[in-house]
Structure formats: C-alpha cells, structure tokens
Motif scaffolding. Sequence first.
Motif, PDB file in Angstrom:
ATOM      1  N   ASP A 369       0.808  -1.228   0.000  1.00 43.87           N
ATOM      2  CA  ASP A 369       0.000   0.000   0.000  1.00 43.87           C
ATOM      3  C   ASP A 369       0.839   1.275   0.000  1.00 43.87           C
ATOM      4  OD1 ASP A 369      -2.421  -1.253  -0.077  1.00 43.87           O
ATOM      5  OD2 ASP A 369      -2.860  -1.022   2.057  1.00 43.87           O
ATOM      6  N   ARG A 370       2.075   1.192   0.479  1.00 43.21           N
ATOM      7  CA  ARG A 370       2.833   2.411   0.749  1.00 43.21           C
ATOM      8  C   ARG A 370       4.015   2.651  -0.185  1.00 43.21           C
ATOM      9  NH1 ARG A 370       4.513   1.808   6.807  1.00 43.21           N
ATOM     10  NH2 ARG A 370       5.724   3.632   6.214  1.00 43.21           N
ATOM     11  N   LEU A 371       4.458   1.635  -0.918  1.00 48.40           N
ATOM     12  CA  LEU A 371       5.694   1.742  -1.693  1.00 48.40           C
ATOM     13  C   LEU A 371       5.447   2.428  -3.040  1.00 48.40           C
ATOM     14  CD1 LEU A 371       8.464  -0.888  -1.873  1.00 48.40           C
ATOM     15  CD2 LEU A 371       7.646   0.092  -4.011  1.00 48.40           C
ATOM     16  N   LEU A 372       6.335   3.350  -3.383  1.00 44.51           N
ATOM     17  CA  LEU A 372       6.276   4.092  -4.647  1.00 44.51           C
ATOM     18  C   LEU A 372       7.647   4.067  -5.306  1.00 44.51           C
ATOM     19  CD1 LEU A 372       5.132   6.112  -6.733  1.00 44.51           C
ATOM     20  CD2 LEU A 372       5.613   7.939  -5.099  1.00 44.51           C
ATOM     21  N   ARG A 373       7.711   3.614  -6.562  1.00 39.56           N
ATOM     22  CA  ARG A 373       8.970   3.519  -7.293  1.00 39.56           C
ATOM     23  C   ARG A 373       9.152   4.758  -8.175  1.00 39.56           C
ATOM     24  NH1 ARG A 373       8.474  -1.976 -10.445  1.00 39.56           N
ATOM     25  NH2 ARG A 373      10.708  -1.726 -10.743  1.00 39.56           N
ATOM     26  N   LEU A 374      10.382   5.250  -8.225  1.00 39.49           N
ATOM     27  CA  LEU A 374      10.713   6.429  -9.027  1.00 39.49           C
ATOM     28  C   LEU A 374      11.372   6.011 -10.343  1.00 39.49           C
ATOM     29  CD1 LEU A 374      12.148   8.832  -6.295  1.00 39.49           C
ATOM     30  CD2 LEU A 374       9.786   8.648  -7.138  1.00 39.49           C
ATOM     31  N   PRO A 375      11.313   6.867 -11.366  1.00 40.00           N
ATOM     32  CA  PRO A 375      11.983   6.546 -12.636  1.00 40.00           C
ATOM     33  C   PRO A 375      13.454   6.188 -12.412  1.00 40.00           C
ATOM     34  CG  PRO A 375      10.577   8.456 -12.909  1.00 40.00           C
ATOM     35  CD  PRO A 375      10.584   8.145 -11.436  1.00 40.00           C
ATOM     36  N   MET A 376      13.884   5.126 -13.085  1.00 36.88           N
ATOM     37  CA  MET A 376      15.249   4.633 -12.867  1.00 36.88           C
ATOM     38  C   MET A 376      15.721   3.911 -14.119  1.00 36.88           C
ATOM     39  SD  MET A 376      17.548   4.342 -10.298  1.00 36.88           S
ATOM     40  CE  MET A 376      18.977   3.351  -9.864  1.00 36.88           C
ATOM     41  N   PHE A 377      16.552   4.579 -14.925  1.00 37.71           N
ATOM     42  CA  PHE A 377      17.134   3.955 -16.111  1.00 37.71           C
ATOM     43  C   PHE A 377      18.418   4.707 -16.455  1.00 37.71           C
ATOM     44  CE2 PHE A 377      13.620   6.794 -17.177  1.00 37.71           C
ATOM     45  CZ  PHE A 377      14.184   7.704 -18.057  1.00 37.71           C
ATOM     46  N   PRO A 378      19.393   4.027 -17.075  1.00 35.64           N
ATOM     47  CA  PRO A 378      20.728   4.610 -17.268  1.00 35.64           C
ATOM     48  C   PRO A 378      20.756   5.925 -18.025  1.00 35.64           C
ATOM     49  CG  PRO A 378      20.773   2.264 -17.746  1.00 35.64           C
ATOM     50  CD  PRO A 378      19.331   2.629 -17.550  1.00 35.64           C
ATOM     51  N   SER A 379      19.817   6.119 -18.960  1.00 34.35           N
ATOM     52  CA  SER A 379      19.845   7.344 -19.754  1.00 34.35           C
ATOM     53  C   SER A 379      19.046   8.485 -19.116  1.00 34.35           C
ATOM     54  CB  SER A 379      19.314   7.067 -21.167  1.00 34.35           C
ATOM     55  OG  SER A 379      17.972   6.631 -21.118  1.00 34.35           O
ATOM     56  N   LEU A 380      18.576   8.303 -17.896  1.00 33.48           N
ATOM     57  CA  LEU A 380      17.909   9.394 -17.186  1.00 33.48           C
ATOM     58  C   LEU A 380      18.913  10.528 -17.016  1.00 33.48           C
ATOM     59  CD1 LEU A 380      15.258  10.215 -15.623  1.00 33.48           C
ATOM     60  CD2 LEU A 380      16.448   9.434 -13.559  1.00 33.48           C
ATOM     61  N   SER A 381      18.621  11.678 -17.598  1.00 30.86           N
ATOM     62  CA  SER A 381      19.590  12.780 -17.575  1.00 30.86           C
ATOM     63  C   SER A 381      19.557  13.512 -16.245  1.00 30.86           C
ATOM     64  CB  SER A 381      19.283  13.768 -18.707  1.00 30.86           C
ATOM     65  OG  SER A 381      18.049  14.434 -18.459  1.00 30.86           O
ATOM     66  N   SER A 382      20.623  14.247 -15.964  1.00 31.23           N
ATOM     67  CA  SER A 382      20.679  15.033 -14.731  1.00 31.23           C
ATOM     68  C   SER A 382      19.542  16.048 -14.655  1.00 31.23           C
ATOM     69  CB  SER A 382      22.038  15.735 -14.607  1.00 31.23           C
ATOM     70  OG  SER A 382      23.060  14.785 -14.436  1.00 31.23           O
ATOM     71  N   PRO A 383      19.233  16.779 -15.760  1.00 30.27           N
ATOM     72  CA  PRO A 383      18.088  17.707 -15.699  1.00 30.27           C
ATOM     73  C   PRO A 383      16.767  16.995 -15.428  1.00 30.27           C
ATOM     74  CG  PRO A 383      19.511  18.286 -17.527  1.00 30.27           C
ATOM     75  CD  PRO A 383      20.006  16.968 -17.004  1.00 30.27           C
ATOM     76  N   GLU A 384      16.594  15.814 -16.013  1.00 30.03           N
ATOM     77  CA  GLU A 384      15.363  15.053 -15.755  1.00 30.03           C
ATOM     78  C   GLU A 384      15.283  14.636 -14.297  1.00 30.03           C
ATOM     79  OE1 GLU A 384      14.280  12.794 -19.935  1.00 30.03           O
ATOM     80  OE2 GLU A 384      15.937  12.016 -18.725  1.00 30.03           O
ATOM     81  N   GLN A 385      16.395  14.153 -13.760  1.00 30.26           N
ATOM     82  CA  GLN A 385      16.367  13.740 -12.354  1.00 30.26           C
ATOM     83  C   GLN A 385      16.157  14.936 -11.433  1.00 30.26           C
ATOM     84  OE1 GLN A 385      19.800  11.632 -10.757  1.00 30.26           O
ATOM     85  NE2 GLN A 385      18.489  10.581  -9.282  1.00 30.26           N
ATOM     86  N   GLU A 386      16.760  16.059 -11.776  1.00 29.84           N
ATOM     87  CA  GLU A 386      16.541  17.279 -10.980  1.00 29.84           C
ATOM     88  C   GLU A 386      15.065  17.662 -10.972  1.00 29.84           C
ATOM     89  OE1 GLU A 386      19.049  20.303 -12.579  1.00 29.84           O
ATOM     90  OE2 GLU A 386      20.913  19.237 -12.094  1.00 29.84           O
ATOM     91  N   ARG A 387      14.428  17.520 -12.127  1.00 29.42           N
ATOM     92  CA  ARG A 387      13.000  17.829 -12.220  1.00 29.42           C
ATOM     93  C   ARG A 387      12.168  16.899 -11.333  1.00 29.42           C
ATOM     94  NH1 ARG A 387      10.067  16.922 -17.872  1.00 29.42           N
ATOM     95  NH2 ARG A 387       7.936  16.583 -17.109  1.00 29.42           N
ATOM     96  N   ILE A 388      12.527  15.615 -11.330  1.00 33.52           N
ATOM     97  CA  ILE A 388      11.824  14.653 -10.474  1.00 33.52           C
ATOM     98  C   ILE A 388      11.998  15.021  -9.011  1.00 33.52           C
ATOM     99  CG2 ILE A 388      11.733  12.241  -9.731  1.00 33.52           C
ATOM    100  CD1 ILE A 388      12.818  11.542 -12.594  1.00 33.52           C
ATOM    101  N   ILE A 389      13.233  15.291  -8.620  1.00 37.05           N
ATOM    102  CA  ILE A 389      13.525  15.603  -7.223  1.00 37.05           C
ATOM    103  C   ILE A 389      12.838  16.899  -6.799  1.00 37.05           C
ATOM    104  CG2 ILE A 389      15.377  16.251  -5.631  1.00 37.05           C
ATOM    105  CD1 ILE A 389      17.169  14.241  -7.215  1.00 37.05           C
TER     106      ILE A 389
END
Length: 406
Positions: A369-389
Amino acid sequence: MVHETFAFVKCIIWAPFYFMQTNIPFNKPTCAGNEKDYVLRAMKSEHLSGDGEFTKRCRQYLENYFDGKAVLLTTSCTHALEMSAILLDIQPGDEVIIPSFTFVSTVNAFVLRGAKPVFADIRYDTKNIDEGTLSTLITSKTKAIVPVHYAGVACAMESICTTANSHGIAVVEDNAHGFLGAYQGRKLGTFGKFSTLSFHETKNVQCGEGGALVINAQEYVERSEIIREKGTNRSKFFRGQVDKYGWVDIGSSYLPSELVAAYLFGQLEAASSIQAARQKIWSTYYDQLVYWATENSVELPVVPPGCEQPYHMFYLMLPNLVARTTLINHLQDRGIMGVFHYLPLHASLMGAKFGYKKGDLPVTEEVSDRLLRLPMFPSLSSPEQERIIESILEFKVKRRPSQVVT
C-alpha cells in the motif's frame, strides 16, 4: 488574425506531442554499447535461431561471472523458474514457500506443476522474505524455498540456506532484480541449487524479453539442456555426442533467438558503465531526498551491511496509501511517472483459491500500500532527475490530526 488563428490551431495540434516528449517515463530501454551492431551481425550470419554465436558468447560471459557455474539462456526469467520446477520434479501436492510480495511468475512456475504455494510474509526493512518465519512454514510436503532479492538487496541467504539444508529442502533464488549484486562478498545467484535471471527491459541488463537459469548443482546440467530443448537431446547431437537426437524427457521451447542474444551480449559488455550510471542516479535520489523524507515521515530504501546492491530500483515508503496515491498524482501532473509495485499474491483471486485472504500477511499488505517507485534507467539525464527531485520536494505529506505536533 488569420496568422494568429493558424498559430493557435498549430499549438493545439502539437501540444500533445510536446508533452509526450517532455514526459519522464518510469523506464526507458537504453542502448549502452554495440547492441545494434551485434543484431545486424546476427542477421547477416543467417543463423537466427538459438545457440548461435551470440548465445554462446552470452553463456560464456555469464558462466565466467558466476565462477564457472553452468548457465543457460532462456526466453524469460519465468521460463527459467519453470525449468527449475521441472528439474526439482515438483509434483501435485508438494509445497513451495514463496514470498507473497513478488511477481506472479515466481509462484506460477510451481503451481503449473501442481504445487501448493505457501506464502511467507516479508521483512519490513528489505521487503525480502522473512527468514525468521520459515521454520514455522515447513512441513513434510515442502520441496523448495524461493527467496526473491527485492530491489537487488540480498535476502538473508546464510540463514535461509541453513534452514533449508537442515530439512533437505532445495533453494531456488529468484534473482530477477539481483544480477550483479552480492551478499557477504558472494554473488547473488550462487546460493541456491538454481537461480534465475531476468533480462526484461526494466532490468539493469536487458534485451526486451529474456532470462537465464544458473545451475549450481552439476548433476542437473545435462537434464536442464534437454528440458530447454523441448525434451530432446539436441544439444548432445550438435556436440557430436550422439548421431541423432530424439525425444527423451519432458520440456518446452525455452531457447531465445540469436537476435535477442546479440542485443543482450552488447548489454553484458557494457554492464560496468550501466551500473555506474545507475549507482549515480540511485545515490543522487538518496542524498537529495533524505532530509525531505525525514520531514515528511517517508522512508528510503534500506541496504543492510554485507549487501552489495546492483542499484536496480529506488523507492519511497509513504506513510499511508492516501499519501502514496496523492504523490503519484502530483508527479503525474508534472509529467513524471511514479508507480507502485506488487499487489500481494495471497490476497489475489488465485490466492483465495489456495485458502488465503487479506489480513494473513500484514507486513506484505502494508508495504504494498505504501511503496512508490521512481523513474530509474541509465539514460535518465541530470536535468530530468533534478526535475523529479524538485517535484518531490514540493510535495508535503498531510499529517493526520494525531500526527500534528503542538
């Protein structure tokens, strides 16, 4: 006016495509090296069925990685699990202990042979099978224990194997998440009688659909080849050990094509760079979210001492189902795909047929009920990850009245 109208219509037409391009998916298959070149090479070889050049190269790579253990490529981890059930001669009425918090393939492989699944609860910290409960679940009918290394973090294999060995029970590692991980300095996949790998497109090393069976007990190698080749001794024929091959056992078509193997070999060659990228992404998530998590009663992944994880996934444990659903919607509104994971097998329609019901395994149900997975793949760019965070940092968990500090 005409020009403005045309511009407006153009924006309306192109808007969906713009948002599609800027969305961040949960997973994106990534070429990391020579995959395309190898696929073309396989096509030019005019050998597209299995056990050609690239199948052999993948097998050699994996056997070297697993310290000389026999490895057979399969069409999926599901099929590798099915092969392990056949090799263990699972019969109707046998019992197999399996965590409820896993993918359906883990249980289906044994149910297909007539086994009864005995669902175990999981540990809250690692989301792995609770090794402390195993002795209470074992009966005279238990034939196997199937630990699943959730998120690539090792189960307590020393304890599990000790319990299994003391009762003469086989261990089959579902290592779909754990390839390239280790426990107490020993590679995941080398503890059980068999272990299974997944090369599905969501895994660290992938080829769309694919898997492998790792055989840690030498006496099963010959039969495993037969089962994988539709119950025939075809492999012996191609090695020149028999002058013709025929039907000698049960089996199925578990052999992947050379096109799949070619792509996979390109990924295996690039495994170190894939892992480096994943480690960086995982560590960035952890470092940037740890303070936010504490402030919002959110828990981050736990990696116990002695576990070398392969950085397969990054997840958040929200305080409750409402908070998780709200965060999923919050991310979706910002073009980011966050997903929950397994629904408890014991609480499913099939679980009910085996006598289980909701409430039987409380930790599994709470985690689900509580677990949430975040996007995770090698080509995830730094700007994309910054946007997620940044999107996550904007989110504040609404506390219940009893949680409000006065």
